[in-house]
Design a protein around this motif. Structure first.
Motif, short mmCIF file in Angstrom:
data_model
loop_
_atom_site.label_atom_id
_atom_site.label_comp_id
_atom_site.label_asym_id
_atom_site.label_seq_id
_atom_site.Cartn_x
_atom_site.Cartn_y
_atom_site.Cartn_z
N ILE A 7 0.24 -3.49 -10.00
CA ILE A 7 0.90 -3.87 -11.25
C ILE A 7 1.51 -5.26 -11.12
O ILE A 7 1.36 -6.09 -12.01
CB ILE A 7 1.96 -2.82 -11.64
N GLN A 11 0.57 -8.88 -13.18
CA GLN A 11 1.55 -9.60 -13.97
C GLN A 11 1.64 -11.07 -13.59
O GLN A 11 2.20 -11.86 -14.33
CB GLN A 11 2.92 -8.94 -13.83
N TYR A 18 0.54 -19.49 -19.05
CA TYR A 18 1.56 -18.75 -19.80
C TYR A 18 2.25 -19.66 -20.81
O TYR A 18 2.46 -19.28 -21.96
CB TYR A 18 2.59 -18.13 -18.85
#
Length: 139
Positions: A7, A11, A18
């Motif tokens: 996970i 991320q 971004y």
């Protein structure tokens, strides 16, 4: 435990990607640089460097490179812990590092810092400026 690692890996995205995505969705995407400054020497070292540190901060404020700076409390919110937060305006991460390294507190070894990019996307700011008095209130 591997699920948590998977996970976290998912991320992790590039900062540039971004930031571009944030701008594309209409966010402010204002990039600043946050330095968390912590004592690294003796309390006397911090006190000895305080006048030069404050003069340096004032110089950065006048040049437009200092957005905000000040002490932070401990986790309870009741006590002064000696941690400071400095928010720089700079053209690059490298320039922000140079600004932080130029602080007499950091240059002397009285304090150390960790620098991170900070992307401001949301929020609000209210500013009231008295034009004849020069008095400003931020809320």
């Amino acid at each position: 435990m591997s699920n948590n690692i998977d996970i976290l890996e998912l991320q992790m995205v590039s900062w540039t990607n971004y930031k571009s995505e944030a701008k594309a969705r209409g966010a402010l995407a204002l990039e600043l640089y946050a330095a968390v400054s912590t004592p690294a020497g003796e309390p006397e070292d911090v006190k000895a460097n305080l006048p030069a540190h404050l003069a340096y901060q004032a110089e950065l404020e006048r040049s437009g490179n200092l957005a905000f700076a000040g002490p932070m409390s401990d986790e309870s919110g009741d006590n002064m812990q000696g941690i400071g937060l400095i928010i720089y305006r700079a053209e690059s991460f490298e320039e922000a590092i140079s600004l932080a390294e130029g602080d007499p507190m950091h240059a002397s070894g009285a304090r150390s810092f960790v620098l991170r990019r900070w992307l401001i996307n949301e929020g609000s700011l209210t500013l009231s400026v008295g034009l004849s008095t020069g008095h400003a209130v931020m809320g």
